[in-house]
Design an enzyme around this catalytic site. Structure first.
Site, short mmCIF file in Angstrom:
data_model
loop_
_atom_site.label_atom_id
_atom_site.label_comp_id
_atom_site.label_asym_id
_atom_site.label_seq_id
_atom_site.Cartn_x
_atom_site.Cartn_y
_atom_site.Cartn_z
N HIS A 1 -7.44 0.14 6.26
CA HIS A 1 -6.99 -1.22 6.55
C HIS A 1 -6.98 -1.52 8.04
O HIS A 1 -7.38 -2.62 8.46
CB HIS A 1 -5.60 -1.46 5.95
CG HIS A 1 -5.61 -1.55 4.45
ND1 HIS A 1 -6.28 -2.54 3.77
CD2 HIS A 1 -5.04 -0.75 3.50
CE1 HIS A 1 -6.12 -2.37 2.47
NE2 HIS A 1 -5.37 -1.30 2.28
N SER B 1 0.81 -1.22 0.00
CA SER B 1 0.00 0.00 0.00
C SER B 1 0.84 1.27 0.00
O SER B 1 1.93 1.31 0.60
CB SER B 1 -0.91 0.02 1.24
OG SER B 1 -1.81 -1.05 1.24
#
Length: 460
Positions: A397, A304
């Site tokens: 997340h 990410s």
């Protein structure tokens, strides 16, 4: 008889609105639109005239410029809300009825009084063949135009509430997108990719190869419009570099040997659905799908970006002094090219990194590694926006139960990666054994689950 009268009226209004096709909304055109909205709110006419009226209003709206659209939306917001006097009376009746047999009847009356006519208008747009997409795009306009008229916020809240109901995850369909999917849909992937630009058709084909997967959520009323999609790489290790992961010339990996699924891009495609959350459900559904097809998968992780890391770092000069030791600074000074400005303190580093292609200088980038890794660890664990992590990807997340596993130095050397995060990327890991515990701790107290190495870097 009345139906024919309404239809004839609609024809006259259409002729007026279409000639000369105003970009702005004023005078007689505004008056006609207000009349049509009033008829929508009142449910005048039968089903045919209702749809014709809604279609005419939608067509008119789409031809307006931003000023005209602001006027259109402000008219709905200001003229079709709840009647204040009716609400006040219903509230007083409810207060007087609390604790009596009339309480529930009074509560129902209060709810009815607070229900605005705006909902009836929005629902009539929804009935059009492309009505759902029209309303999603209309809300995108609302979000852009909120500052022009504070009254638009009430309309935005009502529309967001309606869209949340219409786009409940129970109504959405998960589909895998492949190279054999319709070309129009593949073009949408290229258009909507928000994390790592799809540079060409060969780049897209590589992302849809046998060792890759792409999944998207669709709404039945928007069958060719992905709402959100995730791109996955099947590997045998925790990926640490996005350029290597997306290398079109790398050999195709045997997916049957994969032990790890890397979610490397998640893109929301519809700005008008901001606040309507279904990304967490997408990941859970994709994990279930992958586990079914590839039983050997044991690890589910991301590679990410840190999209606001550099912005935060440049606005917090004191953070550099805490992250870079005297030893780090001495090493950096020794390895600075002679044409570069000298570095007197850690506070000078932000300017240095913005003015020089330091990542291409192997010795200088090596000297910067420890300090930038500490800076990124502190950013993820300590930087806050209110009571939430500063980083939007981290909020997503961590809120879904992942933990921060590893920081990857120079993992994205593209211009975008450098601009956002000095090339730094992060692996979030979804461990089925700890997801629920992490979600609970994060939602209850904001506790961030992170590997020991990340916590050590933040403390050093």
């Amino acid at each position: 008889m009345s139906e024919g009268f309404v239809v004839r009226g609609l024809r006259r209004v259409r002729k007026l609105l279409e000639s000369p096709g105003p970009l702005e909304l004023e005078g007689k055109h505004l008056g006609r639109v207000r009349d049509l909205l009033r008829e929508c709110a009142g449910g005048v006419g039968g089903e045919v005239s209702v749809r014709q009226r809604a279609a005419l209003l939608a067509e008119t709206y789409q031809h307006l410029n931003d000023d005209g659209r602001t006027t259109f939306l402000s008219t709905i917001a200001n003229d079709f809300g709840p009647d204040p006097e009716s609400v006040a009376k219903a509230h007083a009746d409810y207060q007087a009825a609390v604790g009596t047999d009339r309480q529930w009847t009074a509560e129902s009356a209060l709810r009815k009084a607070m229900r605005s006519s705006r909902l009836r208008i929005l629902t009539q747009f929804n009935a059009l063949p492309q009505g759902v997409k029209f309303l999603v795009d209309l809300r995108a306009d609302l979000l852009r135009l909120l500052d022009k008229d504070p009254a638009l916020r009430s309309l935005d809240r009502e529309l967001e509430s309606r869209l949340s109901a219409w786009f409940d995850v129970g109504f959405l369909e998960l589909q895998r997108i492949t190279w054999n999917s319709p070309a129009a849909l593949l073009e949408k992937l290229i258009q909507y990719e928000a994390v790592h630009e799809i540079r060409s058709w060969s780049d897209l084909k590589n992302r849809l190869d046998s060792d890759r997967r792409c999944y998207a959520f669709f709404h039945p009323r928007m069958p060719m419009e992905p709402l959100i999609f995730v791109e996955v790489a099947l590997t045998e290790h925790l990926a640490d570099n996005v350029q290597a992961l997306l290398d079109e010339h790398a050999p195709v990996f045997d997916a049957q040997r994969a032990s790890t699924a890397i979610f490397y891009s998640i893109s929301n495609t519809q700005p008008g659905l901001r606040g309507v959350s279904f990304g967490n459900f997408l990941l859970k559904r994709v994990v279930d799908d992958l586990k079914r097809d590839y039983p050997r998968l044991t690890s589910f992780a991301t590679l990410s970006p840190l999209p606001t890391f550099r912005r935060w770092a440049e606005s917090n000069p004191e953070a550099w002094a805490k992250a870079f030791t005297d030893s780090d600074l001495a090493k950096i000074k020794r390895r600075l090219p002679p044409e570069m400005a000298p570095v007197a303190s850690a506070g000078d580093l932000a300017s240095l990194l913005s003015a020089h292609n330091w990542a291409a200088d192997e010795q200088l980038s090596s000297a910067l590694r420890s300090g930038l890794t500490r800076l990124a660890a502190r950013y993820l664990l300590a930087a806050r926006k209110g009571d939430q992590p500063y980083d939007p990807v981290a909020r997503f997340h961590l809120g879904n139960g992942a933990h921060i596993e590893r920081l990857n130095y120079l993992a994205d050397t593209s211009s975008r990666g450098s601009h956002q995060s000095y090339g730094m990327m992060v692996n979030y890991v979804y461990d089925p054994d700890t997801i629920e515990e992490n979600v609970e701790a994060f939602s209850r107290s904001g506790e961030i689950a992170a590997a020991t190495a990340i916590r050590r870097s933040a403390r050093d």
